[in-house]
Design an enzyme around this catalytic site. Structure first.
Site: not given
Ligand SMILES: Cc1cc2nc3c(=O)[nH]c(=O)nc-3n(C[C@H](O)[C@H](O)[C@H](O)COP(=O)(O)O)c2cc1C
Length: 328
Positions: A10, A62, A92, A163, A203-204, A226
């Site tokens: 993240m 990453q 992303c 995801h 994931n998700g 999150r």
């Molecule tokens: C603040 C934030 C920054 C993120 N940055 C990245 C990132 O740098 N690379 C990536 O693959 N996903 C990024 N994501 C997505 C997360 O890795 C993840 O796939 C997404 O939040 C879903 O998972 P969750 O529901 O458990 O949060 C980001 C998500 C958030 C909320």
């Protein structure tokens, strides 16, 4: 390498200080860096961008990019620096990322992605893994996703983090893209069933140990973002329920350990808030958690790397009864 549970990469969250903090709570989860663009890794301040503490391991870097030469160079650097895995971001959806041709828009370019993965696999001996979405725009199709995965498998990738929602490449903000497209775990399960030899991480939207257990009946691992950033102590429940860890540290023990790190880092010039900002959610769900948050926001902005400020922050932990008093 164990990827039963991992903390999602993240941006602006999972920097080296956050990972050090999370590792104090959990020894068994896999950790990922924020996404680093290949050009930054190759031409930026490498020490600042890529360095980490040994305690954070196992740790994946990453990377975001679509230039196979750059990606393979970064894979080699990651291996040389001691990272345990290199992961390519194919999920992303942000505009900036699309403009630079990396992230989710690469789902449209399976051949280019496989060439990149192949070069990375050939340039290093650590696992090359991919994190992607289940689809993009109007494409949420099992055959499309499966073919994309098969191409990457042929190129040498065996671990896929999926995801479980598609990316909308135009019209949604990155935040909306994390909430609006509907979760479709069935698609991820189907990929696992069709490809039993691949390591599939789902994931998700995962935020409870019951959900983790359910996903682990089908998938090889879960990745959580999150729910852990907002409530880092959730990792203790994961340690207990998923890894059967008996002696988990209390919140206060965690901060005491973090303070030793803080002391060391502040001497090296790190600002107090760069570390402590990641602990805002430590008392999430506890009575009086507001006091902790308020105390942090009042005290951690010390601009002068004043270690006394850090000591101050600690007092609220040491007087934990006060923290846990109901707020009037
Ligand atoms: C603040 C934030 C920054 C993120 N940055 C990245 C990132 O740098 N690379 C990536 O693959 N996903 C990024 N994501 C997505 C997360 O890795 C993840 O796939 C997404 O939040 C879903 O998972 P969750 O529901 O458990 O949060 C980001 C998500 C958030 C909320």
């Amino acid at each position: 390498m164990k990827r039963t549970v991992s903390v999602a990469p993240m941006m602006d969250c999972t920097d080296r200080h956050d990972r050090f903090f999370l590792r104090l709570i959990s020894k068994n989860v896999m950790l990922y860096s924020e996404m680093v663009a290949t050009k930054s890794a190759l031409h930026g301040d490498r020490k600042k961008i890529l360095s980490f503490s040994q305690e954070e391991k196992p740790l994946a870097l990453q990377v975001g990019g679509s230039d196979k030469k750059e990606l393979s160079e970064v894979a080699k650097i990651a291996e040389d620096m001691g990272y345990d895995e290199i992961n390519i971001n194919l999920g992303c959806p942000s505009k900036k990322v699309q403009k630079n041709m990396f992230g989710a828009c690469l789902m449209k370019e399976p051949d280019l992605v496989s060439e990149c993965i192949n070069e990375m696999v050939n340039s290093c001996n650590i696992p090359v893994t991919a994190k992607t979405r289940i689809g993009f725009d109007d494409t949420e199709d099992f055959n499309y996703l499966n073919n994309f995965i098969l191409k990457m498998k042929k190129a040498g990738c065996k671990t896929f983090i999926l995801h479980a929602r598609k990316a909308i490449l135009k019209g949604l903000t990155p935040k909306q893209n994390l909430n609006i497209p509907k979760l479709n775990y069935e698609m991820v399960y189907k990929i696992k069933k069709e490809n039993p030899d691949l390591e599939i991480i789902v994931n998700g939207g995962i935020s409870k140990t019951e959900e983790i257990k359910k996903h682990l009946k089908i998938c090889n691992g879960v990745m959580i973002g999150r729910a852990i950033y907002q409530n880092p102590y959730f990792l203790t429940e994961i340690e207990k329920e998923i890894f059967n860890t008996k002696d988990n540290p209390t919140r206060e023990q965690i901060v005491e350990e973090l303070l030793k790190y803080l002391e060391k880092e502040v001497k090296l010039g790190t600002k107090v808030n760069h570390i402590m900002r990641h602990t805002v959610g430590l008392y999430h769900g506890q009575v009086g958690s507001k006091n902790w948050k308020r105390y942090l926001s009042d005290n951690m902005m010390a601009r002068d790397s004043d270690f006394q400020k850090a000591k101050h922050i600690m007092t609220i932990v040491q007087n934990n009864e006060k923290v846990n008093q109901p707020t009037a």
